[in-house]
Scaffold this motif. Structure first.
Motif, short mmCIF file in Angstrom:
data_model
loop_
_atom_site.label_atom_id
_atom_site.label_comp_id
_atom_site.label_asym_id
_atom_site.label_seq_id
_atom_site.Cartn_x
_atom_site.Cartn_y
_atom_site.Cartn_z
N ARG A 1 40.93 15.25 -25.42
CA ARG A 1 39.88 14.48 -26.08
C ARG A 1 39.27 15.31 -27.18
N HIS B 1 36.18 14.98 -28.44
CA HIS B 1 34.74 15.17 -28.33
C HIS B 1 34.44 15.90 -27.03
N GLN C 1 31.83 16.09 -25.11
CA GLN C 1 31.17 15.33 -24.06
C GLN C 1 32.16 14.44 -23.31
N GLU C 2 33.09 13.87 -24.03
CA GLU C 2 34.11 13.03 -23.41
C GLU C 2 35.01 13.87 -22.50
N GLN D 1 33.56 14.71 -18.95
CA GLN D 1 33.68 13.69 -17.91
C GLN D 1 34.99 13.83 -17.14
N TYR D 2 36.06 14.14 -17.83
CA TYR D 2 37.35 14.33 -17.16
C TYR D 2 37.35 15.60 -16.30
#
Length: 149
Positions: A85, A87, A89-90, A93-94
Motif C-alpha cells: 500500500r 499510504h 495509514q492504510e 491496518q494490514y
C-alpha cells in the motif's frame, strides 16, 4: 491483444508513470521479504505447518487444522499486502490484522496443548516464536505510525 512480458515491457519508461512505483516508495533492494517482522511471522507460519499440523488428528482437519492454516498464511500475507500500500495509514491496518492472527495462533497453540495434541516443549517453542514475532511486528507498526503525518 496479448502482450509478451519481456524485459523491454518492464523497462522504465519516463513517459508512462502508470507502470512504475513512485520513486519515494521504491527501493529495488527491498521489499516485504526484507522486513524482520515478516521474516519472524514466516518462522511462526512454518512452525505451525511443519511441527503442529502433522500432529493433529484427522478429525481436526476441518476444524482446528483449517483455522491454523488460515491464520498462519494471514500472518505473512497481510504484511505483504500492507507493504504494497502506498499510504502508511492504510498499511498499518494490514499489519494490525497480521498481529491479530498472531494472537489467534497463540490461542490455537494453547488449544493444541490443552487437548493433548502437542507436548509442553512444542507449546513453549511456539509461544517463544509468537512472542518474538509480536514484539517485532509491534515495533514495525510503531515505526510506520511515526511516518504518518
Amino acid at each position: 491483444m496479448i502482450v509478451e512480458m519481456t524485459e523491454e515491457f518492464y523497462k522504465y519508461n519516463s513517459d508512462d508513470d502508470l507502470w512504475n512505483e513512485p520513486e519515494e516508495f521504491y527501493n529495488g533492494n527491498k521489499d516485504f521479504t526484507t522486513l524482520i517482522a515478516w521474516q519472524k511471522c514466516r518462522d511462526v507460519k512454518l512452525f505451525f505447518y511443519n511441527k503442529i499440523l502433522p500432529l493433529l488428528p484427522s478429525e481436526e482437519r476441518y476444524n482446528l487444522d483449517y483455522q491454523i492454516r488460515k491464520a498462519s498464511v494471514s500472518l505473512t500475507a497481510n504484511i505483504a499486502e500492507g507493504y504494497g500500500r502506498f499510504h502508511f495509514q492504510e498499511g498499518i491496518q494490514y499489519y494490525r490484522i497480521s498481529r491479530a492472527s498472531l494472537y489467534e495462533l497463540k490461542d490455537h497453540l494453547f488449544s493444541c496443548f490443552d487437548l493433548n495434541f502437542i507436548d509442553i516443549e512444542l507449546k513453549n517453542e511456539g509461544e517463544y516464536l509468537i512472542e518474538e514475532a509480536k514484539k517485532t511486528l509491534n515495533g514495525y507498526i510503531n515505526f510506520v505510525k511515526s511516518k504518518v503525518k
